[in-house]
Design a protein around this motif. Structure first.
Motif, PDB file in Angstrom:
ATOM      1  N   UNK A  74       0.776  -1.227   0.000  1.00  0.00           N
ATOM      2  CA  UNK A  74       0.000   0.000   0.000  1.00  0.00           C
ATOM      3  C   UNK A  74       0.807   1.277   0.000  1.00  0.00           C
ATOM      4  N   UNK A  75       2.127   1.131  -0.095  1.00  0.00           N
ATOM      5  CA  UNK A  75       3.003   2.312  -0.085  1.00  0.00           C
ATOM      6  C   UNK A  75       3.822   2.383  -1.364  1.00  0.00           C
ATOM      7  N   UNK A  76       4.336   3.574  -1.625  1.00  0.00           N
ATOM      8  CA  UNK A  76       5.182   3.748  -2.794  1.00  0.00           C
ATOM      9  C   UNK A  76       6.569   3.170  -2.530  1.00  0.00           C
ATOM     10  N   UNK A  77       7.217   2.801  -3.620  1.00  0.00           N
ATOM     11  CA  UNK A  77       8.584   2.319  -3.500  1.00  0.00           C
ATOM     12  C   UNK A  77       9.483   3.482  -3.084  1.00  0.00           C
ATOM     13  N   UNK A  78      10.377   3.233  -2.134  1.00  0.00           N
ATOM     14  CA  UNK A  78      11.264   4.288  -1.658  1.00  0.00           C
ATOM     15  C   UNK A  78      12.722   3.840  -1.709  1.00  0.00           C
ATOM     16  N   UNK A  79      13.597   4.802  -1.942  1.00  0.00           N
ATOM     17  CA  UNK A  79      15.032   4.543  -1.943  1.00  0.00           C
ATOM     18  C   UNK A  79      15.511   4.471  -0.500  1.00  0.00           C
ATOM     19  N   UNK A  80      16.161   3.386  -0.161  1.00  0.00           N
ATOM     20  CA  UNK A  80      16.638   3.173   1.202  1.00  0.00           C
ATOM     21  C   UNK A  80      18.093   3.606   1.334  1.00  0.00           C
ATOM     22  N   UNK A  81      18.912   3.209   0.373  1.00  0.00           N
ATOM     23  CA  UNK A  81      20.343   3.511   0.446  1.00  0.00           C
ATOM     24  C   UNK A  81      20.940   3.410  -0.945  1.00  0.00           C
ATOM     25  N   UNK A  82      22.017   4.147  -1.156  1.00  0.00           N
ATOM     26  CA  UNK A  82      22.741   4.059  -2.411  1.00  0.00           C
ATOM     27  C   UNK A  82      24.228   4.162  -2.136  1.00  0.00           C
ATOM     28  N   UNK A  83      25.006   3.619  -3.067  1.00  0.00           N
ATOM     29  CA  UNK A  83      26.454   3.665  -2.927  1.00  0.00           C
ATOM     30  C   UNK A  83      27.072   3.811  -4.304  1.00  0.00           C
ATOM     31  N   UNK A  84      28.040   4.708  -4.398  1.00  0.00           N
ATOM     32  CA  UNK A  84      28.757   4.890  -5.657  1.00  0.00           C
ATOM     33  C   UNK A  84      29.927   3.913  -5.716  1.00  0.00           C
ATOM     34  N   UNK A  85      30.433   3.718  -6.919  1.00  0.00           N
ATOM     35  CA  UNK A  85      31.563   2.816  -7.087  1.00  0.00           C
ATOM     36  C   UNK A  85      32.773   3.287  -6.275  1.00  0.00           C
ATOM     37  N   UNK A  86      32.867   4.610  -6.077  1.00  0.00           N
ATOM     38  CA  UNK A  86      33.992   5.144  -5.294  1.00  0.00           C
ATOM     39  C   UNK A  86      33.760   4.986  -3.803  1.00  0.00           C
ATOM     40  N   UNK A  87      32.541   4.569  -3.410  1.00  0.00           N
ATOM     41  CA  UNK A  87      32.292   4.247  -2.008  1.00  0.00           C
ATOM     42  C   UNK A  87      31.421   5.211  -1.240  1.00  0.00           C
ATOM     43  N   UNK A  88      31.110   6.371  -1.781  1.00  0.00           N
ATOM     44  CA  UNK A  88      30.259   7.312  -1.047  1.00  0.00           C
ATOM     45  C   UNK A  88      28.836   6.775  -0.962  1.00  0.00           C
ATOM     46  N   UNK A  89      28.205   7.025   0.171  1.00  0.00           N
ATOM     47  CA  UNK A  89      26.895   6.447   0.451  1.00  0.00           C
ATOM     48  C   UNK A  89      25.872   7.510   0.837  1.00  0.00           C
TER      49      UNK A  89
ATOM     50  N   UNK B 151      31.127  -4.909  -3.234  1.00  0.00           N
ATOM     51  CA  UNK B 151      32.361  -5.591  -3.617  1.00  0.00           C
ATOM     52  C   UNK B 151      32.429  -5.470  -5.136  1.00  0.00           C
ATOM     53  N   UNK B 152      33.204  -4.512  -5.605  1.00  0.00           N
ATOM     54  CA  UNK B 152      33.251  -4.259  -7.047  1.00  0.00           C
ATOM     55  C   UNK B 152      33.778  -5.466  -7.819  1.00  0.00           C
ATOM     56  N   UNK B 153      34.718  -6.184  -7.232  1.00  0.00           N
ATOM     57  CA  UNK B 153      35.295  -7.343  -7.928  1.00  0.00           C
ATOM     58  C   UNK B 153      34.262  -8.447  -8.124  1.00  0.00           C
ATOM     59  N   UNK B 154      33.303  -8.535  -7.198  1.00  0.00           N
ATOM     60  CA  UNK B 154      32.276  -9.573  -7.273  1.00  0.00           C
ATOM     61  C   UNK B 154      30.969  -9.051  -7.864  1.00  0.00           C
ATOM     62  N   UNK B 155      30.949  -7.770  -8.239  1.00  0.00           N
ATOM     63  CA  UNK B 155      29.707  -7.178  -8.749  1.00  0.00           C
ATOM     64  C   UNK B 155      28.540  -7.435  -7.806  1.00  0.00           C
ATOM     65  N   UNK B 156      28.784  -7.218  -6.528  1.00  0.00           N
ATOM     66  CA  UNK B 156      27.797  -7.524  -5.500  1.00  0.00           C
ATOM     67  C   UNK B 156      27.651  -6.326  -4.560  1.00  0.00           C
ATOM     68  N   UNK B 157      26.415  -6.077  -4.150  1.00  0.00           N
ATOM     69  CA  UNK B 157      26.134  -5.042  -3.171  1.00  0.00           C
ATOM     70  C   UNK B 157      25.412  -5.681  -1.998  1.00  0.00           C
ATOM     71  N   UNK B 158      25.623  -5.133  -0.818  1.00  0.00           N
ATOM     72  CA  UNK B 158      25.046  -5.678   0.405  1.00  0.00           C
ATOM     73  C   UNK B 158      24.264  -4.591   1.136  1.00  0.00           C
ATOM     74  N   UNK B 159      23.314  -5.019   1.940  1.00  0.00           N
ATOM     75  CA  UNK B 159      22.611  -4.110   2.832  1.00  0.00           C
ATOM     76  C   UNK B 159      22.527  -4.786   4.196  1.00  0.00           C
ATOM     77  N   UNK B 160      23.329  -4.307   5.130  1.00  0.00           N
ATOM     78  CA  UNK B 160      23.287  -4.804   6.498  1.00  0.00           C
ATOM     79  C   UNK B 160      22.230  -4.025   7.248  1.00  0.00           C
ATOM     80  N   UNK B 161      21.258  -4.730   7.785  1.00  0.00           N
ATOM     81  CA  UNK B 161      20.132  -4.088   8.465  1.00  0.00           C
ATOM     82  C   UNK B 161      20.128  -4.518   9.928  1.00  0.00           C
TER      83      UNK B 161
END
Length: 121
Positions: A42-57, A72-82
């Motif tokens: 029932x809610x709109x999609x919202x941006x929770x977090x973003x990260x640039x390749x250089x690491x700024x968040x 992890x740029x080498x693994x083409x993987x992003x994580x979200x620790x909650x």
């Protein structure tokens, strides 16, 4: 074509933690930025977090101090620790690739299938 696959969602009690992962595969060039969105019923999609390749968040105010995005740029993987999860964090979480322009994250056309996070009170 780029494929994004999220994992790590589940059911957790309030105050608990989860770690989401998103792996990219396919026709990947250099990834400019990643983003995690969420959508609650029932809610709109919202941006929770973003990260640039250089690491700024950047984080939504509602998750600052509780969530941490990393990549992890080498693994083409992003994580979200909650951590310190709240019932209002319950949603389907999606990862995206995109760009950051003047401090604003813009998703590309590639989205993962989403992973359900449910926080019980």
């Amino acid at each position: 074509q780029v494929r994004l696959v999220e994992s790590g969602g589940g059911l957790v009690q309030a105050g608990g933690s989860l770690r989401l992962s998103c792996a990219a595969s396919g026709s990947i060039s250099s990834i400019n930025a990643w983003g995690w969105y969420r959508q609650a019923p029932g809610k709109e999609r919202e941006l929770v977090a973003s990260i640039r390749a250089i690491g700024s968040t950047n984080y939504a105010d509602s998750v600052k101090g509780r969530f941490t995005i990393s990549r992890d740029n080498a693994k083409n993987t992003v994580y979200l620790q909650m951590n310190s999860l709240k019932p209002e964090d319950t949603a389907v979480y999606y990862c995206t690739q995109g760009t950051v322009n003047a401090g604003t994250y813009y998703p590309s056309g590639y989205w993962g299938q989403g992973t359900q996070v449910t926080v019980s009170s």
